[in-house]
Scaffold this active site. Sequence first.
Site, PDB file in Angstrom:
ATOM      1  CE  LYS A 279       6.035  -3.294  -1.227  1.00 20.21           C
ATOM      2  NZ  LYS A 279       4.740  -3.890  -0.876  1.00 20.21           N
ATOM      3  NE  ARG A 314       1.739   2.497   1.461  1.00 22.41           N
ATOM      4  CZ  ARG A 314       2.985   2.220   1.862  1.00 22.41           C
ATOM      5  NH1 ARG A 314       3.803   1.525   1.059  1.00 22.41           N
ATOM      6  NH2 ARG A 314       3.424   2.618   3.035  1.00 22.41           N
TER       7      ARG A 314
END
Length: 336
Positions: A279, A314
């Site tokens: 991210k 994840r």
Amino acid sequence: MKTYYRAIPQVDAARPEGAFDLAGGWAWFSQVEVLRRGQAPEIIPAAQATEEALARMTEPRGTLAGLDMATPQVMGILNVTPDSFSDGGEFNAPDAAIARVAEMANQGATIIDIGGESTRPGAGHVAVVEEIARTAPVIAAVTAKSDVPISIDTRKAPVAREALSAGATLINDVSGFTWDGDLAPFAAEAGAPVCVMHAQGDPATMQDDPTYDDVLLDVYDFLEAQVGYLTSLGIPRHQILVDPGIGFGKTLTHNLALLARLSLFHSLGCPILLGASRKRFIGTLSNTEDAHDRMPGSVAVALAGVAQGVQVLRVHDVAETTQALTLWQAVTKGTN
């Protein structure tokens, strides 16, 4: 005034007498941080927390989607989309998607999260028919050849319905079951485990100007309310993953505040999912523009999450995460 209790997790080999297991897993705690809005945090012995809070923090999480929540699990990401922020267009052809699932399973992924609608900042809406066309055939093809559990990453009840018919097991809703009012009742009726995530705003606008009174406690309150809603429909608490939604309507400062105290979410009595892989905040902190180059930072954040008792990671980089996790566990335990 509402009081929040956060277990202060430890993984040290030297465990004091009277320490408590955290969520029935690999971490333990002997102290608790007491949090109240507008007040300085207080640290107290764990035994001084309320009986209800202590029970929520310590109760074993059992099995979810066939996975033992007493040990860390790796969820591999498969985006069958043309526009996801990291791997858009790489796996949206069925053959490429099926091959990628097999690869991730061989690398150590214990569950695969398949999504047909990008939720990157600024992403637009995908029609239900298109999202089903992207996901259901891939799920059917994968489950015909593999026993690895499949999670469907969707906000829409019709997409989830087709995905479960094709063989998916878990419903992962990035809107926290707020976008489609039919999705949570469908999950309850189907007896499917779910993942409820916090996001401020829609992907198209969520990063415009996210603001919170107290990001940690605001996210906790949202997840607490949604867990209450889901359990009222008949979904057992231990079948609900909670995800604080790193990067979804959060600034760098918000993300770091959540990551520093992730263990607060054990007080919901649910297993925790952490989705921070590749991210933007990792790129910002490491000065890494290309998302594909953020693997080392992603692994570092994943291990920090596991140190706080996070049960499900994840990730995009399954092989690297699995290797790092194996070594982390061996070093922490002092044995293989």
